[in-house]
Design an enzyme around this catalytic site. Structure first.
Site, PDB file in Angstrom:
ATOM      1  N   ASP A 163      -0.347  -5.611   2.249  1.00  0.00           N
ATOM      2  CA  ASP A 163      -1.384  -6.135   3.287  1.00  0.00           C
ATOM      3  C   ASP A 163      -2.397  -6.736   2.519  1.00  0.00           C
ATOM      4  O   ASP A 163      -2.780  -5.568   2.606  1.00  0.00           O
ATOM      5  CB  ASP A 163      -0.946  -6.496   5.011  1.00  0.00           C
ATOM      6  CG  ASP A 163       0.220  -5.375   5.241  1.00  0.00           C
ATOM      7  OD1 ASP A 163       1.469  -6.312   4.553  1.00  0.00           O
ATOM      8  OD2 ASP A 163       0.422  -5.187   6.319  1.00  0.00           O
TER       9      ASP A 163
HETATM   10  N1  URA Z   1       2.860  -0.884   6.098  1.00  0.00           N
HETATM   11  C1  URA Z   1       1.482  -2.322   6.334  1.00  0.00           C
HETATM   12  O1  URA Z   1       2.041  -2.205   7.698  1.00  0.00           O
HETATM   13  N2  URA Z   1       1.308  -2.498   6.250  1.00  0.00           N
HETATM   14  C2  URA Z   1       1.372  -2.118   4.751  1.00  0.00           C
HETATM   15  O2  URA Z   1       0.072  -3.190   3.751  1.00  0.00           O
HETATM   16  C3  URA Z   1       1.937  -1.154   4.060  1.00  0.00           C
HETATM   17  C4  URA Z   1       2.706  -0.412   4.880  1.00  0.00           C
END
Ligand code: URA
Length: 211
Positions: free
Chosen positions: A103
């Site tokens: 993310d």
């Molecule tokens: N889990 C999440 O919530 N975000 C990420 O970027 C990776 C794993």
């Protein structure tokens, strides 16, 4: 079916056919993790061949970047909002793509490569590659019950999560290992037990760790 192992090794530069036969006989060659026997045939596109534990056939035109992604950088190769992408952080040539994604508000390890086979092996859910995260949560220390729930599996809107490894090295800080890769999974898991994630760092992808 497939190529004889000693022939493949010789063609990849491990020495003459004879030398490669000796390597195999000495038990130094494995295919998909199991010690190979002489005469074994392999599918060069799908089998993982290793000599002394190191994968063969790493071609010189393949590049691999293990990136420590900062917060605020997006994983997609072209962002519609003109934000910086992970591709902007590495050389333009040869062109690479990310294996999986993080993310925009997540930090940590992300693999970038132009090796499509490796990317598929790592990204495919059936291989269950472990990903480890350091997670800071709001709402104080997490209770033993919540940690147990995360370990056993919690119900998200896309179904139950698989069993996970979870510890709390400091109050409100978790070390969490999962082998699924659903969208925003770690954040949603923690929210499911009542804790918002305030910082999320990926510290390991299978054997690749930041230590
Ligand atoms: N889990 C999440 O919530 N975000 C990420 O970027 C990776 C794993």
């Amino acid at each position: 079916q497939g190529e004889r192992l000693q022939k493949l090794l010789a063609a990849t530069g491990y020495g003459s056919r004879r030398v490669c036969e000796d390597l195999i006989a000495a038990g130094r060659v494995s295919v998909n993790g199991a010690v190979a026997i002489l005469g074994r045939r392999v599918d060069v596109d799908n089998d993982l061949v290793e000599v002394d534990g190191a994968p063969i056939g790493v071609r010189p035109d393949f590049v691999y970047y293990l990136l420590n992604k900062p917060v605020g950088v997006v994983t997609t190769s072209r962002d519609t909002h003109q934000r910086q992408t992970v591709i902007d952080l590495v050389p333009l040539e040869p062109r690479v793509f990310s294996v999986g994604r993080l993310d925009v508000d997540t930090e940590g390890l992300l693999l970038l490569t132009n090796d499509g086979n490796l990317a598929n092996r790592i990204a495919h859910p059936s291989h269950g590659i472990e990903k480890e995260y350091l997670v800071e949560v709001a709402g104080g220390p997490m209770s033993a019950g919540s940690i147990r729930a995360l370990r056993d599996g919690v119900l998200l809107d896309d179904g139950m999560t698989a069993p996970a490894r979870v510890s709390q090295p400091d109050p409100g800080v978790l070390r969490l290992t999962i082998h699924e890769g659903r969208n925003r999974q770690v954040r949603r898991m923690c929210e499911a037990v009542g804790h918002r994630v305030t910082r999320l760092v990926r510290t390991r992808i299978g054997p690749l760790s930041d230590r």
